[in-house]
Design a protein around this motif. Structure first.
Motif, PDB file in Angstrom:
ATOM      1  N   TRP A  77      12.354  24.900 -22.137  1.00 45.53           N
ATOM      2  CA  TRP A  77      12.121  25.146 -20.722  1.00 45.53           C
ATOM      3  C   TRP A  77      10.626  25.141 -20.405  1.00 45.53           C
ATOM      4  O   TRP A  77      10.184  24.476 -19.473  1.00 45.53           O
ATOM      5  CB  TRP A  77      12.744  26.488 -20.349  1.00 45.53           C
ATOM      6  CG  TRP A  77      12.476  26.939 -18.955  1.00 45.53           C
ATOM      7  CD1 TRP A  77      11.453  27.769 -18.529  1.00 45.53           C
ATOM      8  CD2 TRP A  77      13.212  26.609 -17.771  1.00 45.53           C
ATOM      9  NE1 TRP A  77      11.529  27.958 -17.182  1.00 45.53           N
ATOM     10  CE2 TRP A  77      12.599  27.261 -16.694  1.00 45.53           C
ATOM     11  CE3 TRP A  77      14.342  25.816 -17.546  1.00 45.53           C
ATOM     12  CZ2 TRP A  77      13.069  27.152 -15.389  1.00 45.53           C
ATOM     13  CZ3 TRP A  77      14.812  25.702 -16.241  1.00 45.53           C
ATOM     14  CH2 TRP A  77      14.178  26.367 -15.185  1.00 45.53           C
ATOM     15  N   ARG A  85      10.852  22.316 -17.582  1.00 45.00           N
ATOM     16  CA  ARG A  85      10.308  22.812 -16.312  1.00 45.00           C
ATOM     17  C   ARG A  85       9.055  22.059 -15.864  1.00 45.00           C
ATOM     18  O   ARG A  85       8.937  21.717 -14.672  1.00 45.00           O
ATOM     19  CB  ARG A  85      10.064  24.328 -16.388  1.00 45.00           C
ATOM     20  CG  ARG A  85       9.790  24.963 -15.014  1.00 45.00           C
ATOM     21  CD  ARG A  85      10.935  24.691 -14.066  1.00 45.00           C
ATOM     22  NE  ARG A  85      10.702  25.181 -12.717  1.00 45.00           N
ATOM     23  CZ  ARG A  85      10.032  24.516 -11.770  1.00 45.00           C
ATOM     24  NH1 ARG A  85       9.523  23.324 -12.027  1.00 45.00           N
ATOM     25  NH2 ARG A  85       9.886  25.035 -10.560  1.00 45.00           N
ATOM     26  N   ARG A  93      13.766  26.741  -6.890  1.00 41.21           N
ATOM     27  CA  ARG A  93      13.712  28.203  -6.807  1.00 41.21           C
ATOM     28  C   ARG A  93      14.998  28.825  -7.350  1.00 41.21           C
ATOM     29  O   ARG A  93      14.963  29.788  -8.124  1.00 41.21           O
ATOM     30  CB  ARG A  93      13.499  28.650  -5.353  1.00 41.21           C
ATOM     31  CG  ARG A  93      13.287  30.161  -5.230  1.00 41.21           C
ATOM     32  CD  ARG A  93      13.488  30.651  -3.808  1.00 41.21           C
ATOM     33  NE  ARG A  93      14.839  30.441  -3.319  1.00 41.21           N
ATOM     34  CZ  ARG A  93      15.910  31.164  -3.691  1.00 41.21           C
ATOM     35  NH1 ARG A  93      15.791  32.134  -4.590  1.00 41.21           N
ATOM     36  NH2 ARG A  93      17.103  30.913  -3.185  1.00 41.21           N
ATOM     37  N   ASP A 130      14.944  28.412 -11.187  1.00 39.27           N
ATOM     38  CA  ASP A 130      14.024  29.353 -11.829  1.00 39.27           C
ATOM     39  C   ASP A 130      14.612  30.757 -11.884  1.00 39.27           C
ATOM     40  O   ASP A 130      14.541  31.437 -12.918  1.00 39.27           O
ATOM     41  CB  ASP A 130      12.690  29.392 -11.072  1.00 39.27           C
ATOM     42  CG  ASP A 130      11.855  28.140 -11.258  1.00 39.27           C
ATOM     43  OD1 ASP A 130      12.081  27.399 -12.239  1.00 39.27           O
ATOM     44  OD2 ASP A 130      10.955  27.907 -10.419  1.00 39.27           O
TER      45      ASP A 130
END
Length: 199
Positions: free
Chosen positions: A23, A28, A125, A128
């Motif tokens: 990640w 990410r 968002r 996350d």
């Protein structure tokens, strides 16, 4: 190799770190700068995506609001190509949020009740938030928690119902890693398509 030395293995840390390293260092960062155009891009005809309810193309479009997720059961063959929007929703809801609800006391969530994101920023968002909650929950399992049986929450016909939680954690790791790779490839293809069309 010195076989006379042994080291205690913290399997909880190993399993959580496998996903968290991927990640932080791969997935990410590859999602930074995701645009709405990429998020909804359909590289071929007949894609499944997140779309307005009135424009749903699948027989089992799910979601309570204006946006729904294309779906069918059983899935058509061959299965449709899915957009970045669809794949991000799959990771956010199916991998993280639903499992947090089932196994860690999170708020009730399923495909039919999730409010799907209408923008790339909102989707990231949501992703996350759910990733952070999942990793925190997994790290809190400890060695004893990894050995708990997953149980019927996954569904009686689920291959994971009889597995220890460690098996489910490994499954989620695989899902996020491979769907993340698909999303990364779609971003690469979108960029090449945009360049070739002079956009």
């Amino acid at each position: 190799m010195d076989t006379t030395k042994t080291t205690a293995i913290d399997w909880n840390a190993e399993l959580a770190d496998q996903l968290d390293w991927h990640w932080e260092h791969q997935l990410r960062p590859r999602l930074d700068g995701l645009t709405d155009a990429e998020y909804f891009w359909e590289p071929v005809a007949g894609c499944w995506s997140i779309r307005p309810r009135a424009e749903a193309t699948s027989p089992l479009a799910m979601g309570p609001g204006d946006l729904v997720m294309d779906f069918a059961r059983p899935a058509p063959q061959p299965e449709p190509v899915t957009t970045i929007a669809w794949r991000l929703s799959h990771i956010t809801v199916g991998c993280f949020a639903w499992r947090i609800a089932l196994h860690f006391g999170g708020p009730p969530v399923d495909w039919a009740t999730w409010e799907y994101a209408g923008t790339a920023a909102e989707a990231l968002r949501q992703l996350d938030d759910q990733h952070a909650a999942w990793i925190k929950a997994v790290r809190g399992l400890g060695a004893e928690g990894l050995a708990w049986q997953v149980g019927p929450g996954e569904g009686d016909d689920s291959e994971y119902a009889q597995c220890p939680m460690a098996g489910l954690v490994l499954h989620i790791n695989r899902e996020v890693i491979h769907h993340g790779a698909e999303i990364s490839l779609l971003r690469d293809l979108y960029a090449r398509e945009k360049d070739s069309n002079g956009l």
